[in-house]
Scaffold this active site. Structure first.
Site, mmCIF file in Angstrom:
data_model
loop_
_atom_site.group_PDB
_atom_site.id
_atom_site.type_symbol
_atom_site.label_atom_id
_atom_site.label_comp_id
_atom_site.label_asym_id
_atom_site.label_seq_id
_atom_site.Cartn_x
_atom_site.Cartn_y
_atom_site.Cartn_z
ATOM 1 N N GLU A 295 0.834 -1.209 0.000
ATOM 2 C CA GLU A 295 0.000 0.000 0.000
ATOM 3 C C GLU A 295 0.867 1.256 0.000
ATOM 4 O OE1 GLU A 295 -4.004 2.019 1.727
ATOM 5 O OE2 GLU A 295 -3.385 0.099 2.554
ATOM 6 N N GLY B 97 -6.588 5.215 -0.207
ATOM 7 C CA GLY B 97 -6.808 3.827 -0.584
ATOM 8 C C GLY B 97 -8.274 3.474 -0.434
ATOM 9 N N VAL C 184 2.236 -15.987 -1.651
ATOM 10 C CA VAL C 184 2.524 -17.267 -2.303
ATOM 11 C C VAL C 184 3.821 -17.920 -1.832
ATOM 12 C CG1 VAL C 184 1.182 -16.692 -4.349
ATOM 13 C CG2 VAL C 184 3.602 -16.117 -4.297
ATOM 14 N N SER D 169 7.028 -17.644 1.497
ATOM 15 C CA SER D 169 7.510 -16.958 2.701
ATOM 16 C C SER D 169 8.963 -16.541 2.508
ATOM 17 C CB SER D 169 7.356 -17.853 3.932
ATOM 18 O OG SER D 169 8.129 -19.022 3.773
#
Length: 140
Positions: free
Chosen positions: A63, A83, A91, A93
């Site tokens: 963000e 925002g 998907v 780590s």
């Protein structure tokens, strides 16, 4: 007058002072005609309890870079950027090093903007995919 890449990155750095971005050590490192890249160190400060990067920290990075990109590519003398919606799919780590977030514009409307933000590790492997929608609100 169009700003240079160095001037844009310096502007982003100034925006981060005394904010969450400074707390998370987020720094902006590359800008193009339709994208912005930021990086964040992966340290215990941004880990979840089991020692991997916290999903919330990834979303905060995404963000931050998407909102900063909106500030760069829109006239913020006339508009506030906020925002509207963010969604993330994690998907892979990561435990250490840096995570890089590249925000690319998908839709640049008069009111709303849609950003595709991919987070990758130092080897370029995909960590997370984030979609951010921002809105430009006229200053009165």
């Amino acid at each position: 007058m169009k700003l240079s890449e160095e001037e844009i990155l310096a502007k982003c750095t100034v925006m981060c002072k005394n904010t969450l971005m400074e707390t998370l050590d987020i720094s902006f490192c590359e800008v193009g005609d339709d994208y912005l890249v930021a990086k964040m160190p992966v340290t215990p400060k941004v880990h979840q309890p089991d020692g991997v990067l916290h999903g919330g920290a990834m979303v905060a990075l995404a963000e931050s870079v998407g909102s900063a990109a909106s500030h760069i590519f829109l006239d913020t003398d006339k508009f506030y950027i906020r925002g509207l919606e963010i969604s993330a799919n994690h998907v892979k780590s990561i435990k250490e090093g840096y995570v890089y977030a590249k925000a690319e514009i998908v839709h640049k409307g008069r009111t709303t903007q849609l950003w595709d933000i991919k987070l990758r590790n130092e080897e370029g492997k995909l960590i997370s995919i984030v979609k951010l929608t921002t809105i430009a609100l006229a200053k009165s």
